[in-house]
Design an enzyme around this catalytic site. Sequence first.
Site, short mmCIF file in Angstrom:
data_model
loop_
_atom_site.label_atom_id
_atom_site.label_comp_id
_atom_site.label_asym_id
_atom_site.label_seq_id
_atom_site.Cartn_x
_atom_site.Cartn_y
_atom_site.Cartn_z
N CYS A 203 0.83 -1.20 0.00
CA CYS A 203 0.00 0.00 0.00
C CYS A 203 0.88 1.26 0.00
O CYS A 203 1.47 1.59 -1.01
CB CYS A 203 -1.00 -0.02 1.16
SG CYS A 203 -2.35 1.16 0.96
N HIS B 247 -3.61 -5.03 0.78
CA HIS B 247 -3.08 -5.42 2.09
C HIS B 247 -3.10 -6.95 2.24
O HIS B 247 -4.04 -7.50 2.83
CB HIS B 247 -3.90 -4.77 3.20
CG HIS B 247 -3.61 -3.32 3.37
ND1 HIS B 247 -2.68 -2.84 4.27
CD2 HIS B 247 -4.11 -2.23 2.73
CE1 HIS B 247 -2.63 -1.52 4.19
NE2 HIS B 247 -3.49 -1.13 3.26
N GLU C 259 -1.63 -8.74 4.26
CA GLU C 259 -1.64 -9.14 5.68
C GLU C 259 -3.05 -9.26 6.24
O GLU C 259 -3.25 -9.83 7.33
CB GLU C 259 -0.81 -8.15 6.53
CG GLU C 259 -1.50 -6.85 6.90
CD GLU C 259 -1.57 -5.81 5.81
OE1 GLU C 259 -2.08 -4.71 6.08
OE2 GLU C 259 -1.10 -6.08 4.68
#
Length: 229
Positions: free
Chosen positions: A114, A210, A212
């Site tokens: 990002c 993202h 994660e």
Amino acid sequence: MSKPLIGVSTYLEASARWGVWDLPAALLPAGYPRLVQAAGGLAAMVPPDDPALAEAAVARLDGVVIAGGPDVEPVRYGAEPHPRTGPPARERDAWELALIRAALASGTPLLGICRGMQLLNVALGGTLVQHLEGHLGATGVFAEHTVKPVPGTRYASIVPEDSGVPTYHHQSVDRVGEGLVPSAYAEDGTVEALEPAGEGRGWVLGVQWHPEMGQDLRVMRALVEAARR
């Protein structure tokens, strides 16, 4: 087989609360180290420091992740702030740009997530769109949209199919930095991944979403495998 050490950049907040404490803190959402660990690496938090020390920091790491976070200060790419651009995080900008340049110079595998992808673009002379609609969920809630890989790119070799990704951003790549090429797009044409053209800079990838916050380990696993080599 030893696990590669993957450094992940962090927030630096003037005030954070936990237990009875309200103190300045270096912060990293737990999804980042958990993703590194699930992908086979050892995770190390790398908080902001003197940019002159970035080369020494990167030299001790097998791979570098530049995490998501606040908007890049527009002065970094020669622009005036848009009314919707967030407050600057100058110390973090300086440190993470230095980490990116040190990783590029040394050939250390590098993943920008990002904000990290946006900083990679800025580090190589690119610019950003300071506000766009449609890539944010509700405040503090991740949305999801589809990204389409560009055939023949590193990203397409990792994730060859169109895929849904967790997303939360209101800025994006405008002019692409020197030596970089888009390697994935959103359905509205927003650049969703960047990488060097050719192999001259080693293993480098930026993704606008993202990972994660999702279950797909492939991007992080590719970084960890490159770091292991």
